[in-house]
Design a protein around this motif. Sequence first.
Motif, mmCIF file in Angstrom:
data_model
loop_
_atom_site.group_PDB
_atom_site.id
_atom_site.type_symbol
_atom_site.label_atom_id
_atom_site.label_comp_id
_atom_site.label_asym_id
_atom_site.label_seq_id
_atom_site.Cartn_x
_atom_site.Cartn_y
_atom_site.Cartn_z
ATOM 1 N N LEU A 39 18.350 -20.709 1.995
ATOM 2 C CA LEU A 39 17.932 -19.095 2.288
ATOM 3 C C LEU A 39 16.797 -19.670 3.108
ATOM 4 N N LYS A 40 16.787 -19.032 4.243
ATOM 5 C CA LYS A 40 15.711 -19.423 4.968
ATOM 6 C C LYS A 40 14.181 -18.365 5.073
ATOM 7 N N PHE A 41 13.100 -18.467 5.291
ATOM 8 C CA PHE A 41 12.188 -17.644 5.401
ATOM 9 C C PHE A 41 11.113 -18.608 6.659
ATOM 10 N N ILE A 42 10.443 -17.329 7.030
ATOM 11 C CA ILE A 42 8.798 -17.638 8.058
ATOM 12 C C ILE A 42 7.507 -17.468 7.841
ATOM 13 N N ARG A 43 6.982 -18.672 7.357
ATOM 14 C CA ARG A 43 5.975 -17.756 7.184
ATOM 15 C C ARG A 43 4.736 -18.998 8.147
ATOM 16 N N ASP A 44 3.902 -17.943 8.660
ATOM 17 C CA ASP A 44 2.697 -18.534 9.705
ATOM 18 C C ASP A 44 3.410 -19.363 10.997
ATOM 19 N N GLY A 45 4.955 -19.151 11.387
ATOM 20 C CA GLY A 45 5.488 -18.851 12.771
ATOM 21 C C GLY A 45 6.037 -20.229 12.412
ATOM 22 N N ARG A 46 6.615 -21.116 11.287
ATOM 23 C CA ARG A 46 7.595 -21.856 10.495
ATOM 24 C C ARG A 46 8.481 -21.730 9.463
ATOM 25 N N VAL A 47 9.528 -22.017 10.243
ATOM 26 C CA VAL A 47 10.760 -21.499 9.338
ATOM 27 C C VAL A 47 10.649 -22.810 7.855
ATOM 28 N N ILE A 48 11.099 -22.340 7.252
ATOM 29 C CA ILE A 48 11.004 -22.750 5.394
ATOM 30 C C ILE A 48 12.486 -22.689 4.857
ATOM 31 N N PHE A 49 13.411 -23.716 4.769
ATOM 32 C CA PHE A 49 14.383 -23.577 4.595
ATOM 33 C C PHE A 49 14.548 -24.101 2.687
ATOM 34 N N VAL A 50 15.097 -23.427 2.270
ATOM 35 C CA VAL A 50 15.430 -24.256 0.693
ATOM 36 C C VAL A 50 16.848 -24.299 0.448
#
Length: 64
Positions: A39-50
Amino acid sequence: MMAGKVKSIRSIENRILPQMGDSEYIGPEFDPGAQVYRLKFIRDGRVIFVDVDGRTGTILRQSR
């Protein structure tokens, strides 16, 4: 998924999305060989992968 071995993406999302707070959800990918959702997310301009085990729904790893 039809045989019940891998959870549906909806059940995975229902479990993981509430844990991600103010992150914007981009979408999922599925690796059928490993039976892992990413699952891909974005927070504060950074991509986070879970990465989530498709059989159990357990988070395997999360980038920060």
